[in-house]
Design a protein around this motif. Structure first.
Motif, short mmCIF file in Angstrom:
data_model
loop_
_atom_site.label_atom_id
_atom_site.label_comp_id
_atom_site.label_asym_id
_atom_site.label_seq_id
_atom_site.Cartn_x
_atom_site.Cartn_y
_atom_site.Cartn_z
N GLN A 177 -0.63 7.08 -5.08
CA GLN A 177 -1.46 6.07 -5.72
C GLN A 177 -1.33 6.10 -7.25
OE1 GLN A 177 -3.65 3.72 -4.04
NE2 GLN A 177 -2.09 4.31 -2.57
N ASP A 215 -3.81 -2.35 -12.30
CA ASP A 215 -3.82 -0.94 -12.72
C ASP A 215 -2.45 -0.30 -12.49
OD1 ASP A 215 -6.43 -1.28 -13.44
OD2 ASP A 215 -7.27 -0.33 -11.65
N SER A 271 -1.69 0.89 -8.84
CA SER A 271 -2.58 1.75 -8.07
C SER A 271 -3.45 0.92 -7.13
CB SER A 271 -3.46 2.59 -9.00
OG SER A 271 -4.33 1.77 -9.76
N LYS A 272 -3.64 -0.35 -7.48
CA LYS A 272 -4.29 -1.30 -6.59
C LYS A 272 -3.24 -2.31 -6.15
CE LYS A 272 -8.91 -1.28 -8.70
NZ LYS A 272 -9.93 -2.13 -9.34
N ARG A 273 -3.10 -2.48 -4.83
CA ARG A 273 -2.15 -3.45 -4.30
C ARG A 273 -2.76 -4.16 -3.10
NH1 ARG A 273 2.36 0.33 -5.81
NH2 ARG A 273 1.37 1.73 -4.34
N GLU A 276 -4.55 -1.73 -0.60
CA GLU A 276 -4.40 -0.33 -1.01
C GLU A 276 -5.24 -0.10 -2.26
OE1 GLU A 276 -0.16 0.68 -1.23
OE2 GLU A 276 0.11 -1.28 -0.34
N ASP A 277 -6.25 0.74 -2.14
CA ASP A 277 -7.15 0.98 -3.26
C ASP A 277 -7.94 2.25 -3.02
OD1 ASP A 277 -8.49 0.59 -5.63
OD2 ASP A 277 -9.89 -0.89 -4.83
N LYS A 278 -8.16 3.02 -4.07
CA LYS A 278 -9.00 4.22 -4.04
C LYS A 278 -8.57 5.20 -2.96
CE LYS A 278 -12.94 1.75 -5.98
NZ LYS A 278 -14.34 1.29 -5.80
N PHE A 296 -8.47 -7.62 -3.70
CA PHE A 296 -8.42 -6.24 -3.20
C PHE A 296 -9.63 -5.91 -2.34
CE2 PHE A 296 -6.49 -6.59 -7.44
CZ PHE A 296 -5.17 -6.31 -7.12
#
Length: 222
Positions: free
Chosen positions: A52, A81, A84-86, A107-109, A220
């Motif tokens: 990530q 970001d 890192s966020k997708r 895709e996040d956190k 997201f």
């Protein structure tokens, strides 16, 4: 169990007559069933797990992709970001009597959610537990050319190639016994060729690229 990969989409008909959707967003093929692995993906090579960290040089953007695997399938990738966020939104055309499907991969956190936008149903898994398939590994390697990765995947430079008026650096690499080619601009893979089987070449190519533009946080969210 999920195996994550980007850019190419596959449909499989399982023995219990359930169609499984395999998506590719650039980091791996998302498999719903472990028994979909092919023999090249079982040779004991070390798997890459989804990272990530910063993936791209641009903070945000929208990428649209086309593929030779299935005609008419649309994939739009939103990121923020630095990747890192997708969020990948896929519309798959109807085939063999199966209606059009719409799917989102968020895709996040540290988590990945695969969500059917029509049935309002999905699955969530830790990104750290995901494994990457051949297409996704090719994309990941191209965005993360460290000395260790270059050695492990036998990465070699090849001729440049222009995609969307961007001069892309070209590389060959060996992933799980399969030779792939990828052309990258600013750490973003824009063109990939992968030999799947003895006589099947898959080509995935960016058809549109917009960078450093505002991406709505709702992209997201499910």
């Amino acid at each position: 169990f999920y195996e994550i990969s980007i850019i190419v989409f596959f449909f499989f008909q399982t023995e219990d007559d359930i169609r499984d959707l395999v998506l590719s967003r650039g980091l791996g093929d998302v498999y719903k069933r472990q028994n979909l692995h092919n023999e090249e993906m079982k040779k004991g090579e070390k798997d890459i797990t989804l990272d990530q960290k910063k993936q791209y040089n641009s903070k945000s953007g929208v990428i649209e992709m086309t593929s030779t695997m299935i005609a008419g399938m649309k994939q739009t990738i939103y990121f923020d970001d630095y990747g890192s966020k997708r969020a990948t939104y896929i519309e798959a055309p109807s085939t063999e009597g199966v209606k059009t499907s719409r799917t989102a991969i968020i895709e996040d956190k540290g988590y990945i959610t695969v969500y059917d936008l029509d049935s309002k149903d999905g699955n969530k898994a830790l990104a750290s537990e995901a494994q990457i398939g051949v297409i996704g590994t090719t994309s990941y390697v191209a965005s993360n050319l460290t000395p260790e990765i270059i050695k492990e995947f036998d990465v070699k430079s090849i001729e440049d190639f222009t995609v969307l008026d961007k001069k892309c650096k070209g590389y060959t690499l060996i992933v799980k016994g399969i030779k792939s080619k990828v052309w990258v601009w600013e750490r973003i893979p824009l063109y990939i060729q992968a030999q799947i089987g003895n006589d099947r070449m898959i080509v995935a190519q960016a058809s549109s690229l917009k960078l450093d533009i505002p991406v709505s946080p709702t992209k997201f969210q499910i």
